[in-house]
Design a protein around this motif. Structure first.
Motif, mmCIF file in Angstrom:
data_model
loop_
_atom_site.group_PDB
_atom_site.id
_atom_site.type_symbol
_atom_site.label_atom_id
_atom_site.label_comp_id
_atom_site.label_asym_id
_atom_site.label_seq_id
_atom_site.Cartn_x
_atom_site.Cartn_y
_atom_site.Cartn_z
ATOM 1 N N ARG A 188 0.867 -1.189 0.000
ATOM 2 C CA ARG A 188 0.000 0.000 0.000
ATOM 3 C C ARG A 188 0.897 1.231 0.000
ATOM 4 O O ARG A 188 1.942 1.229 0.651
ATOM 5 C CB ARG A 188 -0.905 -0.013 1.228
ATOM 6 C CG ARG A 188 -1.731 1.246 1.405
ATOM 7 C CD ARG A 188 -2.808 1.068 2.454
ATOM 8 N NE ARG A 188 -4.080 0.746 1.832
ATOM 9 C CZ ARG A 188 -5.168 0.355 2.495
ATOM 10 N NH1 ARG A 188 -5.128 0.202 3.792
ATOM 11 N NH2 ARG A 188 -6.272 0.089 1.855
ATOM 12 N N THR A 189 0.502 2.269 -0.716
ATOM 13 C CA THR A 189 1.293 3.503 -0.721
ATOM 14 C C THR A 189 0.894 4.365 0.468
ATOM 15 O O THR A 189 -0.274 4.729 0.629
ATOM 16 C CB THR A 189 1.087 4.276 -2.044
ATOM 17 O OG1 THR A 189 1.391 3.391 -3.132
ATOM 18 C CG2 THR A 189 1.995 5.480 -2.119
ATOM 19 N N LYS A 194 5.888 2.919 -0.765
ATOM 20 C CA LYS A 194 5.207 1.613 -0.759
ATOM 21 C C LYS A 194 5.612 0.826 0.479
ATOM 22 O O LYS A 194 6.799 0.646 0.744
ATOM 23 C CB LYS A 194 5.576 0.818 -2.015
ATOM 24 C CG LYS A 194 4.849 1.316 -3.247
ATOM 25 C CD LYS A 194 4.654 0.195 -4.274
ATOM 26 C CE LYS A 194 3.733 0.656 -5.384
ATOM 27 N NZ LYS A 194 2.505 -0.062 -5.496
ATOM 28 N N MET A 208 -9.362 -2.851 -1.861
ATOM 29 C CA MET A 208 -8.136 -2.416 -2.535
ATOM 30 C C MET A 208 -8.147 -2.742 -4.028
ATOM 31 O O MET A 208 -7.576 -2.013 -4.828
ATOM 32 C CB MET A 208 -6.905 -3.041 -1.853
ATOM 33 C CG MET A 208 -6.633 -2.474 -0.477
ATOM 34 S SD MET A 208 -5.279 -3.330 0.373
ATOM 35 C CE MET A 208 -3.857 -2.654 -0.488
ATOM 36 N N SER A 211 -10.517 -0.076 -5.482
ATOM 37 C CA SER A 211 -9.925 1.274 -5.511
ATOM 38 C C SER A 211 -8.722 1.350 -6.454
ATOM 39 O O SER A 211 -8.205 2.439 -6.723
ATOM 40 C CB SER A 211 -9.480 1.686 -4.105
ATOM 41 O OG SER A 211 -8.323 0.944 -3.727
ATOM 42 N N GLU A 213 -5.795 -0.012 -5.791
ATOM 43 C CA GLU A 213 -4.521 -0.135 -5.058
ATOM 44 C C GLU A 213 -3.867 -1.482 -5.339
ATOM 45 O O GLU A 213 -2.644 -1.600 -5.374
ATOM 46 C CB GLU A 213 -4.763 0.002 -3.547
ATOM 47 C CG GLU A 213 -4.853 1.427 -3.065
ATOM 48 C CD GLU A 213 -4.941 1.484 -1.548
ATOM 49 O OE1 GLU A 213 -3.912 1.741 -0.913
ATOM 50 O OE2 GLU A 213 -6.043 1.264 -1.008
ATOM 51 N N ILE A 214 -4.691 -2.530 -5.470
ATOM 52 C CA ILE A 214 -4.181 -3.831 -5.936
ATOM 53 C C ILE A 214 -4.589 -3.913 -7.402
ATOM 54 O O ILE A 214 -5.765 -3.796 -7.734
ATOM 55 C CB ILE A 214 -4.800 -5.008 -5.140
ATOM 56 C CG1 ILE A 214 -4.353 -4.959 -3.675
ATOM 57 C CG2 ILE A 214 -4.399 -6.340 -5.758
ATOM 58 C CD1 ILE A 214 -4.996 -6.025 -2.792
ATOM 59 N N TYR A 215 -3.601 -4.055 -8.295
ATOM 60 C CA TYR A 215 -3.923 -3.996 -9.726
ATOM 61 C C TYR A 215 -3.023 -4.946 -10.515
ATOM 62 O O TYR A 215 -2.047 -5.502 -9.987
ATOM 63 C CB TYR A 215 -3.743 -2.565 -10.250
ATOM 64 C CG TYR A 215 -2.332 -2.045 -10.110
ATOM 65 C CD1 TYR A 215 -1.395 -2.207 -11.132
ATOM 66 C CD2 TYR A 215 -1.927 -1.408 -8.939
ATOM 67 C CE1 TYR A 215 -0.099 -1.763 -10.988
ATOM 68 C CE2 TYR A 215 -0.622 -0.955 -8.792
ATOM 69 C CZ TYR A 215 0.286 -1.128 -9.825
ATOM 70 O OH TYR A 215 1.579 -0.684 -9.677
#
Length: 263
Positions: A188-189, A194, A208, A211, A213-215
Protein backbone atom coordinates in the motif's frame (compact mmCIF):
# COMPACT_ATOMS: atom_id res chain seq x y z
CA UNK A 1 11.85 -26.46 19.09
CA UNK A 2 8.52 -28.28 19.00
CA UNK A 3 7.55 -30.01 15.77
CA UNK A 4 5.84 -27.58 13.45
CA UNK A 5 4.28 -28.30 10.12
CA UNK A 6 3.46 -26.03 7.25
CA UNK A 7 2.11 -26.38 3.72
CA UNK A 8 3.76 -24.19 1.13
CA UNK A 9 2.28 -23.41 -2.28
CA UNK A 10 4.50 -22.16 -5.05
CA UNK A 11 4.22 -21.75 -8.80
CA UNK A 12 6.61 -23.89 -10.83
CA UNK A 13 8.20 -20.87 -12.55
CA UNK A 14 8.61 -19.07 -9.20
CA UNK A 15 10.30 -22.13 -7.67
CA UNK A 16 12.62 -22.55 -10.66
CA UNK A 17 13.82 -18.95 -10.23
CA UNK A 18 14.51 -19.24 -6.48
CA UNK A 19 18.11 -19.19 -5.27
CA UNK A 20 19.78 -22.24 -3.68
CA UNK A 21 19.59 -20.38 -0.35
CA UNK A 22 15.81 -20.91 -0.36
CA UNK A 23 16.23 -24.69 -0.62
CA UNK A 24 19.03 -24.65 1.97
CA UNK A 25 16.61 -22.86 4.31
CA UNK A 26 14.06 -25.64 3.71
CA UNK A 27 16.73 -28.23 4.55
CA UNK A 28 17.71 -26.43 7.76
CA UNK A 29 14.03 -26.32 8.82
CA UNK A 30 13.74 -30.06 8.14
CA UNK A 31 16.86 -30.69 10.25
CA UNK A 32 15.31 -28.70 13.10
CA UNK A 33 12.23 -30.94 13.13
CA UNK A 34 9.92 -28.68 11.12
CA UNK A 35 7.82 -30.63 8.60
CA UNK A 36 7.29 -28.79 5.31
CA UNK A 37 4.89 -30.01 2.60
CA UNK A 38 5.10 -28.45 -0.88
CA UNK A 39 2.22 -28.20 -3.37
CA UNK A 40 3.30 -26.66 -6.68
CA UNK A 41 1.78 -25.33 -9.87
CA UNK A 42 3.31 -24.82 -13.30
CA UNK A 43 0.99 -22.74 -15.50
CA UNK A 44 3.65 -21.02 -17.68
CA UNK A 45 5.46 -24.32 -18.38
CA UNK A 46 2.14 -25.97 -19.31
CA UNK A 47 1.29 -23.06 -21.67
CA UNK A 48 4.74 -23.32 -23.29
CA UNK A 49 4.47 -27.10 -23.83
CA UNK A 50 0.90 -26.88 -25.17
CA UNK A 51 2.09 -24.15 -27.57
CA UNK A 52 4.90 -26.36 -28.86
CA UNK A 53 2.35 -29.12 -29.50
CA UNK A 54 -0.02 -26.72 -31.27
CA UNK A 55 -2.71 -26.99 -28.56
CA UNK A 56 -4.42 -23.71 -27.67
CA UNK A 57 -4.51 -22.59 -24.01
CA UNK A 58 -7.96 -21.34 -23.04
CA UNK A 59 -9.20 -20.16 -19.64
CA UNK A 60 -12.66 -19.57 -18.16
CA UNK A 61 -12.65 -17.51 -14.94
CA UNK A 62 -9.02 -18.41 -14.33
CA UNK A 63 -9.53 -22.17 -14.84
CA UNK A 64 -7.73 -23.91 -17.72
CA UNK A 65 -10.16 -25.50 -20.20
CA UNK A 66 -8.99 -29.12 -20.03
CA UNK A 67 -9.77 -31.96 -22.43
CA UNK A 68 -7.97 -35.35 -22.39
CA UNK A 69 -5.17 -34.13 -24.70
CA UNK A 70 -4.57 -31.04 -22.53
CA UNK A 71 -4.73 -33.18 -19.38
CA UNK A 72 -1.99 -35.47 -20.77
CA UNK A 73 0.25 -32.40 -21.13
CA UNK A 74 -0.73 -30.99 -17.71
CA UNK A 75 0.16 -34.30 -16.06
CA UNK A 76 3.40 -34.66 -18.04
CA UNK A 77 4.60 -31.15 -17.15
CA UNK A 78 3.43 -31.03 -13.52
CA UNK A 79 4.00 -34.61 -12.32
CA UNK A 80 6.87 -35.36 -14.69
CA UNK A 81 9.06 -32.36 -15.28
CA UNK A 82 8.37 -29.75 -12.59
CA UNK A 83 7.79 -32.14 -9.69
CA UNK A 84 11.11 -33.90 -10.33
CA UNK A 85 12.97 -30.59 -10.88
CA UNK A 86 11.88 -29.49 -7.39
CA UNK A 87 12.86 -32.84 -5.84
CA UNK A 88 16.29 -32.67 -7.52
CA UNK A 89 16.86 -29.09 -6.40
CA UNK A 90 15.98 -30.01 -2.81
CA UNK A 91 18.29 -33.03 -2.99
CA UNK A 92 21.12 -30.91 -4.38
CA UNK A 93 20.82 -28.70 -1.31
CA UNK A 94 20.80 -31.59 1.16
CA UNK A 95 17.04 -31.88 1.78
CA UNK A 96 15.28 -35.27 1.52
CA UNK A 97 12.21 -35.12 -0.71
CA UNK A 98 9.76 -37.45 -2.44
CA UNK A 99 7.69 -36.25 -5.39
CA UNK A 100 4.07 -37.32 -5.77
CA UNK A 101 1.12 -36.67 -8.00
CA UNK A 102 -2.35 -36.43 -6.51
CA UNK A 103 -3.19 -39.64 -8.42
CA UNK A 104 -0.57 -41.67 -6.49
CA UNK A 105 -2.43 -43.82 -3.97
CA UNK A 106 -5.53 -41.68 -4.67
CA UNK A 107 -3.79 -38.94 -2.69
CA UNK A 108 -6.10 -36.17 -3.98
CA UNK A 109 -9.62 -37.39 -4.67
CA UNK A 110 -11.68 -35.10 -6.86
CA UNK A 111 -14.98 -34.54 -8.61
CA UNK A 112 -15.78 -32.32 -11.62
CA UNK A 113 -16.12 -28.58 -10.86
CA UNK A 114 -19.63 -27.11 -11.06
CA UNK A 115 -19.00 -25.55 -14.49
CA UNK A 116 -17.36 -28.67 -15.99
CA UNK A 117 -19.50 -28.23 -19.12
CA UNK A 118 -17.40 -25.07 -19.78
CA UNK A 119 -13.96 -26.14 -18.52
CA UNK A 120 -13.91 -29.91 -19.01
CA UNK A 121 -11.74 -32.12 -16.81
CA UNK A 122 -11.09 -29.63 -14.01
CA UNK A 123 -11.69 -30.96 -10.51
CA UNK A 124 -12.64 -29.85 -7.03
CA UNK A 125 -10.98 -31.73 -4.17
CA UNK A 126 -13.34 -34.06 -2.29
CA UNK A 127 -10.73 -35.56 0.03
CA UNK A 128 -6.99 -35.85 0.66
CA UNK A 129 -5.44 -39.14 1.78
CA UNK A 130 -3.44 -37.49 4.55
CA UNK A 131 -2.06 -40.87 5.75
CA UNK A 132 0.20 -41.01 2.66
CA UNK A 133 1.66 -37.59 3.47
CA UNK A 134 2.00 -38.52 7.16
CA UNK A 135 3.85 -41.71 6.15
CA UNK A 136 6.34 -39.82 3.97
CA UNK A 137 6.95 -37.25 6.73
CA UNK A 138 7.41 -40.07 9.28
CA UNK A 139 10.18 -41.49 7.07
CA UNK A 140 11.94 -38.11 7.24
CA UNK A 141 11.09 -36.95 3.72
CA UNK A 142 9.52 -33.75 2.44
CA UNK A 143 6.45 -34.45 0.24
CA UNK A 144 6.34 -32.48 -3.04
CA UNK A 145 2.85 -32.73 -4.55
CA UNK A 146 1.66 -32.09 -8.13
CA UNK A 147 -2.04 -31.06 -8.21
CA UNK A 148 -3.61 -33.78 -10.35
CA UNK A 149 -6.73 -35.37 -8.85
CA UNK A 150 -8.51 -38.68 -9.42
CA UNK A 151 -12.01 -40.05 -8.81
CA UNK A 152 -13.37 -43.53 -7.95
CA UNK A 153 -13.51 -44.47 -11.64
CA UNK A 154 -9.81 -43.51 -12.09
CA UNK A 155 -10.69 -40.41 -14.11
CA UNK A 156 -7.94 -37.78 -13.74
CA UNK A 157 -8.65 -34.10 -13.11
CA UNK A 158 -6.63 -30.93 -13.47
CA UNK A 159 -6.78 -29.22 -10.05
CA UNK A 160 -5.94 -25.57 -9.49
CA UNK A 161 -2.73 -25.58 -7.40
CA UNK A 162 -4.09 -23.05 -4.90
CA UNK A 163 -7.23 -25.13 -4.32
CA UNK A 164 -5.14 -28.30 -3.96
CA UNK A 165 -2.71 -26.64 -1.51
CA UNK A 166 -5.56 -25.32 0.65
CA UNK A 167 -7.21 -28.76 0.71
CA UNK A 168 -3.92 -30.51 1.63
CA UNK A 169 -3.32 -28.00 4.45
CA UNK A 170 -6.88 -28.40 5.72
CA UNK A 171 -6.72 -32.23 5.73
CA UNK A 172 -3.35 -32.13 7.53
CA UNK A 173 -4.80 -29.84 10.19
CA UNK A 174 -2.43 -26.98 9.34
CA UNK A 175 -3.65 -23.52 10.42
CA UNK A 176 -1.31 -21.38 8.31
CA UNK A 177 -0.46 -21.81 4.64
CA UNK A 178 2.55 -20.11 3.10
CA UNK A 179 2.25 -18.86 -0.48
CA UNK A 180 5.67 -18.19 -1.99
CA UNK A 181 5.64 -15.56 -4.76
CA UNK A 182 8.00 -13.01 -6.28
CA UNK A 183 6.54 -10.09 -4.29
CA UNK A 184 7.17 -9.17 -0.62
CA UNK A 185 3.46 -9.12 0.18
CA UNK A 186 0.45 -6.88 -0.43
CA UNK A 187 1.67 -3.31 -0.76
CA UNK A 188 0.00 0.00 0.00
CA UNK A 189 1.29 3.50 -0.72
CA UNK A 190 1.65 5.51 2.50
CA UNK A 191 3.03 9.07 2.30
CA UNK A 192 4.30 8.36 -1.21
CA UNK A 193 6.14 5.24 -0.09
CA UNK A 194 5.21 1.61 -0.76
CA UNK A 195 4.90 -0.42 2.44
CA UNK A 196 4.00 -4.07 2.98
CA UNK A 197 0.73 -4.55 4.88
CA UNK A 198 1.34 -7.02 7.73
CA UNK A 199 -2.26 -8.30 7.66
CA UNK A 200 -5.41 -7.92 5.59
CA UNK A 201 -8.90 -9.44 5.49
CA UNK A 202 -10.97 -10.51 2.48
CA UNK A 203 -12.95 -7.26 2.80
CA UNK A 204 -9.73 -5.18 2.76
CA UNK A 205 -8.59 -6.96 -0.39
CA UNK A 206 -11.90 -6.42 -2.21
CA UNK A 207 -11.73 -2.70 -1.31
CA UNK A 208 -8.14 -2.42 -2.53
CA UNK A 209 -8.98 -4.14 -5.83
CA UNK A 210 -12.00 -1.85 -6.28
CA UNK A 211 -9.93 1.27 -5.51
CA UNK A 212 -7.11 0.19 -7.83
CA UNK A 213 -4.52 -0.13 -5.06
CA UNK A 214 -4.18 -3.83 -5.94
CA UNK A 215 -3.92 -4.00 -9.73
CA UNK A 216 -2.53 -5.89 -12.70
CA UNK A 217 -0.63 -9.10 -12.02
CA UNK A 218 -1.08 -8.71 -8.26
CA UNK A 219 -4.84 -9.36 -8.49
CA UNK A 220 -4.54 -13.05 -9.51
CA UNK A 221 -1.77 -13.58 -6.91
CA UNK A 222 -3.96 -12.22 -4.13
CA UNK A 223 -7.06 -14.09 -5.35
CA UNK A 224 -4.97 -17.28 -5.52
CA UNK A 225 -3.83 -16.77 -1.92
CA UNK A 226 -7.46 -16.21 -0.87
CA UNK A 227 -8.51 -19.50 -2.50
CA UNK A 228 -5.96 -21.30 -0.28
CA UNK A 229 -8.17 -20.42 2.72
CA UNK A 230 -9.89 -23.76 2.37
CA UNK A 231 -11.59 -25.82 5.08
CA UNK A 232 -9.75 -25.49 8.40
CA UNK A 233 -6.96 -23.20 7.18
CA UNK A 234 -7.20 -19.99 9.22
CA UNK A 235 -4.68 -17.76 7.47
CA UNK A 236 -2.48 -17.52 4.41
CA UNK A 237 0.91 -15.83 4.48
CA UNK A 238 2.20 -14.30 1.20
CA UNK A 239 6.00 -14.02 1.14
CA UNK A 240 8.78 -13.28 -1.34
CA UNK A 241 10.77 -16.48 -1.96
CA UNK A 242 13.93 -14.48 -2.71
CA UNK A 243 13.96 -12.82 0.76
CA UNK A 244 16.71 -14.05 3.07
CA UNK A 245 15.74 -17.10 5.20
CA UNK A 246 12.13 -16.37 4.26
CA UNK A 247 10.65 -19.70 5.40
CA UNK A 248 12.56 -19.79 8.72
CA UNK A 249 11.37 -16.25 9.43
CA UNK A 250 7.80 -17.07 8.42
CA UNK A 251 7.67 -20.21 10.57
CA UNK A 252 9.56 -19.04 13.66
CA UNK A 253 8.99 -15.28 13.71
CA UNK A 254 5.91 -14.76 11.57
CA UNK A 255 6.92 -11.14 10.94
CA UNK A 256 7.34 -11.23 7.18
CA UNK A 257 5.04 -10.78 4.20
CA UNK A 258 1.28 -10.27 4.45
CA UNK A 259 -1.12 -12.40 6.46
CA UNK A 260 -4.57 -12.88 4.89
CA UNK A 261 -7.52 -13.89 7.06
CA UNK A 262 -11.21 -14.25 6.30
CA UNK A 263 -11.86 -11.37 8.70
Amino acid sequence: MSTQRFVMKCGGSTLAALPDAFFEDLRSLQERGVQPVIVHGGGPAINETLGKLGIESRFVNGLRVTDEATLDVVEMVLAGRINKEIVRKLGKNGAKAIGLSGTDGNLIEAKPVANSDEVGLVGDVTSVNAAIIEGIIAMGYLPVIAPIGIDGASQRYNINADTAAGAVASHLGVDTMIVVTDVPGIMRTVNGEKVVLPSVTFADIQEMIASGEIYGGMIPKVRAAMSCLHGNVKEVLIVDGAAERVLSRAVTEGQIGTRITRG
